[in-house]
Design a protein around this motif. Structure first.
Motif, short mmCIF file in Angstrom:
data_model
loop_
_atom_site.label_atom_id
_atom_site.label_comp_id
_atom_site.label_asym_id
_atom_site.label_seq_id
_atom_site.Cartn_x
_atom_site.Cartn_y
_atom_site.Cartn_z
N PHE A 25 31.46 -2.85 6.44
CA PHE A 25 32.73 -3.03 6.82
C PHE A 25 33.01 -4.22 6.46
CE2 PHE A 25 31.00 -0.18 10.21
CZ PHE A 25 31.51 0.98 9.81
N PRO A 26 33.10 -4.58 5.21
CA PRO A 26 33.67 -5.86 4.73
C PRO A 26 34.89 -6.51 5.11
CG PRO A 26 33.49 -4.58 2.84
CD PRO A 26 33.05 -3.58 3.93
N ASP A 27 35.31 -7.61 5.09
CA ASP A 27 36.66 -7.99 5.24
C ASP A 27 37.56 -7.35 4.04
OD1 ASP A 27 35.84 -9.59 7.44
OD2 ASP A 27 35.32 -11.38 6.08
N ASP A 28 38.95 -7.34 4.77
CA ASP A 28 39.93 -6.84 3.65
C ASP A 28 39.74 -7.67 2.53
OD1 ASP A 28 42.50 -6.53 2.52
OD2 ASP A 28 42.89 -5.34 4.08
N PRO A 29 39.88 -7.33 1.29
CA PRO A 29 39.69 -8.07 0.13
C PRO A 29 41.01 -8.92 -0.28
CG PRO A 29 40.08 -5.85 -0.59
CD PRO A 29 39.84 -5.99 1.00
N PHE A 30 41.90 -8.48 0.35
CA PHE A 30 43.40 -9.06 0.10
C PHE A 30 43.61 -10.36 1.00
CE2 PHE A 30 44.23 -5.85 -2.77
CZ PHE A 30 44.22 -4.81 -2.17
N PRO A 31 43.85 -11.53 0.30
CA PRO A 31 43.91 -12.53 1.22
C PRO A 31 45.14 -12.52 2.39
CG PRO A 31 45.02 -12.95 -0.97
CD PRO A 31 44.57 -11.77 -0.87
N ASP A 32 44.90 -13.32 3.55
CA ASP A 32 46.02 -13.49 4.35
C ASP A 32 46.92 -14.33 3.86
OD1 ASP A 32 44.38 -11.80 6.05
OD2 ASP A 32 43.44 -13.53 6.90
N VAL A 33 48.14 -13.82 4.46
CA VAL A 33 49.37 -14.97 4.05
C VAL A 33 49.88 -15.54 5.39
CG1 VAL A 33 51.68 -14.81 3.22
CG2 VAL A 33 50.21 -13.11 2.46
N PRO A 34 49.84 -16.95 5.23
CA PRO A 34 50.19 -17.57 6.52
C PRO A 34 51.47 -17.67 6.95
CG PRO A 34 49.96 -19.27 4.64
CD PRO A 34 49.57 -17.66 4.26
N PHE A 35 51.75 -16.56 8.05
CA PHE A 35 53.09 -16.42 8.62
C PHE A 35 53.08 -17.39 10.20
CE2 PHE A 35 53.08 -12.53 5.90
CZ PHE A 35 54.11 -12.92 5.08
N PRO A 36 54.07 -18.15 10.28
CA PRO A 36 54.27 -18.25 11.66
C PRO A 36 54.37 -17.06 12.78
CG PRO A 36 56.43 -18.55 10.79
CD PRO A 36 55.13 -18.22 9.61
N GLU A 37 53.44 -17.25 13.77
CA GLU A 37 53.66 -16.11 14.60
C GLU A 37 55.04 -15.99 15.45
OE1 GLU A 37 51.30 -13.84 15.19
OE2 GLU A 37 50.43 -14.86 13.55
N ALA A 38 55.78 -16.87 15.46
CA ALA A 38 57.00 -16.91 16.19
C ALA A 38 58.02 -16.03 15.68
CB ALA A 38 57.84 -18.12 16.08
N ALA A 39 58.81 -15.00 16.18
CA ALA A 39 59.68 -14.25 15.83
C ALA A 39 60.66 -14.63 14.81
CB ALA A 39 60.61 -13.21 17.05
N PRO A 40 61.00 -14.08 13.93
CA PRO A 40 61.95 -14.37 12.76
C PRO A 40 63.36 -14.70 13.48
CG PRO A 40 61.57 -11.98 12.57
CD PRO A 40 60.67 -12.53 13.43
N ARG A 41 64.08 -15.75 12.99
CA ARG A 41 65.38 -16.02 13.47
C ARG A 41 66.53 -15.12 13.21
NH1 ARG A 41 64.88 -22.03 11.73
NH2 ARG A 41 63.78 -21.12 9.91
N SER A 42 66.52 -14.25 11.94
CA SER A 42 67.36 -13.55 11.36
C SER A 42 66.98 -12.33 10.99
CB SER A 42 68.35 -14.39 10.44
OG SER A 42 67.56 -14.53 9.33
N ALA A 43 67.83 -11.44 10.70
CA ALA A 43 67.21 -10.06 10.12
C ALA A 43 66.79 -10.19 8.63
CB ALA A 43 68.37 -8.98 10.22
N ASP A 44 67.51 -11.04 7.84
CA ASP A 44 67.00 -11.36 6.54
C ASP A 44 65.90 -12.25 6.57
OD1 ASP A 44 69.40 -10.60 5.62
OD2 ASP A 44 70.61 -12.25 5.28
N GLU A 45 65.45 -12.97 7.43
CA GLU A 45 63.97 -13.61 7.32
C GLU A 45 63.14 -12.79 7.81
OE1 GLU A 45 61.73 -16.92 10.03
OE2 GLU A 45 63.60 -16.83 10.37
N ALA A 46 63.17 -11.81 8.71
CA ALA A 46 62.34 -10.63 9.34
C ALA A 46 62.07 -9.75 8.04
CB ALA A 46 63.17 -9.89 10.17
#
Length: 378
Positions: A25-46
């Protein structure tokens, strides 16, 4: 032909190799994308964040009715787009779909030996469609091949689920279907997988499925069958089209006790995007995803588009291009990147890889095929 990774114009909305690894069960080969954990401030940002996340962790869709839907069309070009369908390659790319399970179910299951023939015809048609669209689709048989298809810009197609009746009561037919690429079998609607649960032969079928690497699907199965399959199977069990019965009392939805048992067994509940099972809006679908995650855990929840199955879809989720809008709703609810990566891609990859590893381990130990070929009463 232009590189398949290039952007494709929006269409009109219609309504690892296969060697046994040291670490199975190796790690997912696709790199993580660093997103802030806070909820998005707008529908467009989400929505922007949803697109970015799905680029790294695409959707593995647990149920597509496309093979049957294609029977209505005299000709199709899925790579250019088909307005008569909810699924085609441009919309799969727009929705960031990386893998699809193609259902071999039949709207009305024929009786007797005809169900075996009809399922083989479905397999033949599915393979012909995939062969006819090599720039967009690729038939895959293993978790490693899913990754390889993704890396080469193709949508990975896995065959199944098929109906249990497709076996015709024969383990030999199961082995032949697996040789043709079958990965999922639904355990319901037969004498050996019915209201009373699995018979002795049904238990032998599950054992042979484990040996072959075919995943058990228990959506729509009786509670006795679900409980026995979860307890018996050495690899995770799927529910390819099940939501939360606590929120919507549909017979194919799971009560909380079965969701908890599925989560404890590291199985996977794939929530369908259908108005009948989850409700008429994106928020209703998100409510079911929240509930399954909370009851069974984030490693037990996945997505099942059910596009092409004839089902009515919630508003805003009319076709496969709309997945980013669902992910945007979950981001607004506070789902973390890690949870969403499991929901869209990681959980399916884990389950398929587990079945692959279990099959190779069984074969490595020299465990042969089940001696009995046909159900005694068949």
């Amino acid at each position: 032909m232009a590189d398949l990774q290039d952007d494709i114009p929006r269409t009109t909305e219609a309504g690892e190799g296969d060697d046994l690894p040291d670490d199975p069960f190796p790690d997912d080969p696709f790199p993580d994308v660093p997103f802030p954990e806070a909820a998005p401030r707008s529908a467009d940002e989400a929505l922007e964040r949803a697109h970015a996340l799905l680029t790294a962790h695409p959707v593995a869709d647990g149920y597509s009715g496309l093979p049957w839907a294609l029977r209505r069309l005299p000709w199709c070009d899925l790579e250019r787009g088909e307005a008569a369908l909810a699924t085609d390659v441009p919309r799969l790319r727009e929705g960031r779909v990386g893998a699809l399970f193609w259902s071999l179910h039949l709207p009305e299951e024929p009786g007797g030996d005809r169900v075996v023939t009809a399922t083989l015809e479905q397999v033949d048609q599915a393979r012909s469609v995939i062969d006819g669209h090599p720039e967009g689709l690729r038939l895959v048989r293993t978790a490693g091949q899913i990754i390889d298809a993704r890396n080469h810009g193709r949508v990975a197609v896995l065959l199944g689920p098929a109906h249990a009746g497709a076996l015709g009561g024969s383990l030999g037919v199961l082995r032949m279907l697996r040789a043709l690429g079958l990965r999922v079998l639904t355990l319901t609607g037969t004498d050996w997988a019915g209201a009373a649960g699995l018979t002795r032969f049904g238990e032998e079928v599950v054992g042979e499925m484990n040996r072959l690497g075919v995943l058990a699907d228990v959506s729509g199965a009786s509670q006795a069958t679900v409980e026995r399959a979860v307890a018996l199977s050495r690899t995770p069990v799927l529910c390819t089209r099940s939501a939360a019965r606590a929120l919507r009392p549909h017979p194919a939805n799971l009560p909380d006790e079965l969701l908890a048992a599925l989560g404890e067994a590291k199985g996977l509940c794939m929530v369908p995007l259908t108005a009948e099972q989850t409700g008429p809006t994106v928020r209703d679908v998100a409510d079911h995803l929240d509930h399954v995650r909370d009851v069974a855990g984030p490693e037990c929840v996945g997505l099942s588009g059910t596009y092409g199955s004839g089902a009515t879809h919630p508003r805003g989720l009319a076709d496969t291009s709309r997945y980013p809008h669902l992910i945007a709703e979950l981001l607004r609810r506070g789902w973390s990147e890690a949870e969403l990566a499991l929901l869209t891609w990681g959980n399916v990859q884990r389950v398929v890889r587990s079945a692959d590893f279990g099959a190779r381990l069984t074969q490595h130990r020299g465990e042969g095929a089940r001696a009995r070929t046909t159900e005694p009463d068949a």
